[in-house]
Design a protein around this motif. Sequence first.
Motif, PDB file in Angstrom:
ATOM      1  N   MET A 151      11.374  10.744 -23.304  1.00  0.00           N
ATOM      2  CA  MET A 151      10.324   9.774 -22.547  1.00  0.00           C
ATOM      3  C   MET A 151       9.945   9.926 -22.022  1.00  0.00           C
ATOM      4  N   THR A 152       8.493   8.786 -21.481  1.00  0.00           N
ATOM      5  CA  THR A 152       7.704   8.959 -20.350  1.00  0.00           C
ATOM      6  C   THR A 152       8.525   8.212 -18.994  1.00  0.00           C
ATOM      7  N   ILE A 153       8.510   8.751 -18.206  1.00  0.00           N
ATOM      8  CA  ILE A 153       8.321   7.896 -16.623  1.00  0.00           C
ATOM      9  C   ILE A 153       7.461   6.789 -16.526  1.00  0.00           C
ATOM     10  N   PRO A 154       7.492   5.740 -16.155  1.00  0.00           N
ATOM     11  CA  PRO A 154       6.609   5.443 -15.979  1.00  0.00           C
ATOM     12  C   PRO A 154       5.986   5.342 -14.153  1.00  0.00           C
ATOM     13  N   ILE A 155       4.387   5.171 -14.232  1.00  0.00           N
ATOM     14  CA  ILE A 155       3.879   5.089 -12.804  1.00  0.00           C
ATOM     15  C   ILE A 155       4.384   3.917 -11.721  1.00  0.00           C
ATOM     16  N   LEU A 156       5.013   3.978 -11.170  1.00  0.00           N
ATOM     17  CA  LEU A 156       4.824   2.129  -9.930  1.00  0.00           C
ATOM     18  C   LEU A 156       4.120   2.501  -9.036  1.00  0.00           C
ATOM     19  N   GLY A 157       2.462   2.648  -9.433  1.00  0.00           N
ATOM     20  CA  GLY A 157       2.133   2.773  -8.644  1.00  0.00           C
ATOM     21  C   GLY A 157       1.866   1.724  -7.731  1.00  0.00           C
ATOM     22  N   THR A 158       0.548   0.979  -6.590  1.00  0.00           N
ATOM     23  CA  THR A 158       0.168   0.224  -6.227  1.00  0.00           C
ATOM     24  C   THR A 158      -1.205  -0.114  -6.570  1.00  0.00           C
ATOM     25  N   PRO A 159      -1.890  -1.277  -6.096  1.00  0.00           N
ATOM     26  CA  PRO A 159      -2.857  -1.490  -6.450  1.00  0.00           C
ATOM     27  C   PRO A 159      -4.114  -0.564  -5.209  1.00  0.00           C
ATOM     28  N   SER A 160      -5.573  -1.229  -6.199  1.00  0.00           N
ATOM     29  CA  SER A 160      -6.519  -0.435  -5.202  1.00  0.00           C
ATOM     30  C   SER A 160      -6.824  -1.121  -4.029  1.00  0.00           C
ATOM     31  N   ALA A 161      -6.681  -0.633  -2.953  1.00  0.00           N
ATOM     32  CA  ALA A 161      -7.549  -1.734  -1.546  1.00  0.00           C
ATOM     33  C   ALA A 161      -8.945  -1.172  -1.963  1.00  0.00           C
ATOM     34  N   TYR A 162      -9.495  -0.364  -2.581  1.00  0.00           N
ATOM     35  CA  TYR A 162     -10.819  -0.340  -2.424  1.00  0.00           C
ATOM     36  C   TYR A 162     -11.273  -1.780  -3.873  1.00  0.00           C
ATOM     37  N   ARG A 163     -10.895  -1.165  -4.943  1.00  0.00           N
ATOM     38  CA  ARG A 163     -11.550  -2.283  -5.472  1.00  0.00           C
ATOM     39  C   ARG A 163     -10.882  -3.339  -4.781  1.00  0.00           C
ATOM     40  N   LEU A 164      -9.467  -4.300  -4.400  1.00  0.00           N
ATOM     41  CA  LEU A 164      -9.288  -5.432  -3.486  1.00  0.00           C
ATOM     42  C   LEU A 164     -10.612  -5.762  -2.246  1.00  0.00           C
ATOM     43  N   THR A 165     -10.660  -4.979  -1.555  1.00  0.00           N
ATOM     44  CA  THR A 165     -11.504  -5.035  -0.914  1.00  0.00           C
ATOM     45  C   THR A 165     -12.562  -5.620  -1.451  1.00  0.00           C
ATOM     46  N   ARG A 166     -13.764  -4.512  -1.945  1.00  0.00           N
ATOM     47  CA  ARG A 166     -14.959  -4.756  -2.744  1.00  0.00           C
ATOM     48  C   ARG A 166     -14.552  -6.338  -3.554  1.00  0.00           C
ATOM     49  N   ASN A 167     -13.912  -6.603  -4.198  1.00  0.00           N
ATOM     50  CA  ASN A 167     -13.983  -7.306  -5.123  1.00  0.00           C
ATOM     51  C   ASN A 167     -13.500  -9.213  -4.569  1.00  0.00           C
ATOM     52  N   THR A 205     -21.935  -0.616   1.799  1.00  0.00           N
ATOM     53  CA  THR A 205     -21.392   0.741   0.776  1.00  0.00           C
ATOM     54  C   THR A 205     -20.331   0.910   1.276  1.00  0.00           C
ATOM     55  N   LEU A 206     -19.313   1.273   0.488  1.00  0.00           N
ATOM     56  CA  LEU A 206     -17.252   1.082   1.106  1.00  0.00           C
ATOM     57  C   LEU A 206     -17.112   2.555   0.318  1.00  0.00           C
ATOM     58  N   ASP A 207     -15.948   2.910   1.176  1.00  0.00           N
ATOM     59  CA  ASP A 207     -15.918   4.733   0.964  1.00  0.00           C
ATOM     60  C   ASP A 207     -14.640   4.186   0.999  1.00  0.00           C
ATOM     61  N   ARG A 208     -13.484   4.867   0.415  1.00  0.00           N
ATOM     62  CA  ARG A 208     -12.110   5.622   0.716  1.00  0.00           C
ATOM     63  C   ARG A 208     -12.080   6.926   1.246  1.00  0.00           C
ATOM     64  N   LEU A 209     -11.789   6.846   2.689  1.00  0.00           N
ATOM     65  CA  LEU A 209     -11.216   7.798   3.450  1.00  0.00           C
ATOM     66  C   LEU A 209     -10.467   8.814   3.233  1.00  0.00           C
ATOM     67  N   ASN A 210      -8.750   8.330   3.362  1.00  0.00           N
ATOM     68  CA  ASN A 210      -7.647   8.563   3.749  1.00  0.00           C
ATOM     69  C   ASN A 210      -6.777   7.080   2.437  1.00  0.00           C
ATOM     70  N   THR A 211      -4.944   8.400   2.552  1.00  0.00           N
ATOM     71  CA  THR A 211      -4.668   7.101   1.629  1.00  0.00           C
ATOM     72  C   THR A 211      -3.273   7.814   2.412  1.00  0.00           C
ATOM     73  N   VAL A 212      -2.325   6.948   2.457  1.00  0.00           N
ATOM     74  CA  VAL A 212      -1.312   6.752   3.170  1.00  0.00           C
ATOM     75  C   VAL A 212       0.280   5.828   2.741  1.00  0.00           C
ATOM     76  N   LYS A 213       1.081   7.084   1.743  1.00  0.00           N
ATOM     77  CA  LYS A 213       2.202   6.085   1.413  1.00  0.00           C
ATOM     78  C   LYS A 213       3.260   5.840   2.376  1.00  0.00           C
ATOM     79  N   ARG A 214       4.210   5.100   2.469  1.00  0.00           N
ATOM     80  CA  ARG A 214       4.991   5.480   3.928  1.00  0.00           C
ATOM     81  C   ARG A 214       6.282   5.184   2.784  1.00  0.00           C
ATOM     82  N   TYR A 215       6.099   4.218   1.542  1.00  0.00           N
ATOM     83  CA  TYR A 215       7.393   2.949   0.647  1.00  0.00           C
ATOM     84  C   TYR A 215       6.477   3.372  -0.412  1.00  0.00           C
TER      85      TYR A 215
END
Length: 135
Positions: A1-17, A48-58
């Motif tokens: 069985m493959t374990i699902p990856i429950l990630g978060t949406p991309s802040a980059y894509r949301l900001t760009r859109n 231009t828009l760049d992602r510099l870092n990511t923090v995943k607290r929860y």
Amino acid sequence: MTIPILGTPSAYRLTRNYFLAECPARGWPTNISQKVPDPLPTGRRFWTLDRLNTVKRYRFTSSQLLQLRYYDPNGLRAEQIADQALELWMVMPSFGQVQDVEHAGGPTAQPDPDYLDLGRYVITAWVTVINSQFA
């Protein structure tokens, strides 16, 4: 069985859109990419828009440090648009998956050494997003 990856949406894509949807009505350029375009667009105005870092607290949230840069041959216009872009970015949390936009710096004038004839303003913010499907 493959374990699902429950990630978060991309802040980059949301900001760009978000900015792509908001820029036309304000007369701002809609060229938004991760790198300076080559060749430069007509009018030499772009973002231009760049992602510099990511923090995943929860588990179902993440905060991404994004840097938005606005280029314009008219330095005064560049400053005014950058100031307005910060204000626009700060109201982004009222839309959907974005939980918060925390101002980290700017707008700051930072000349680009490769394009000294263009004004460049830099805005940095932490954008916190949530995966509401699983939270």
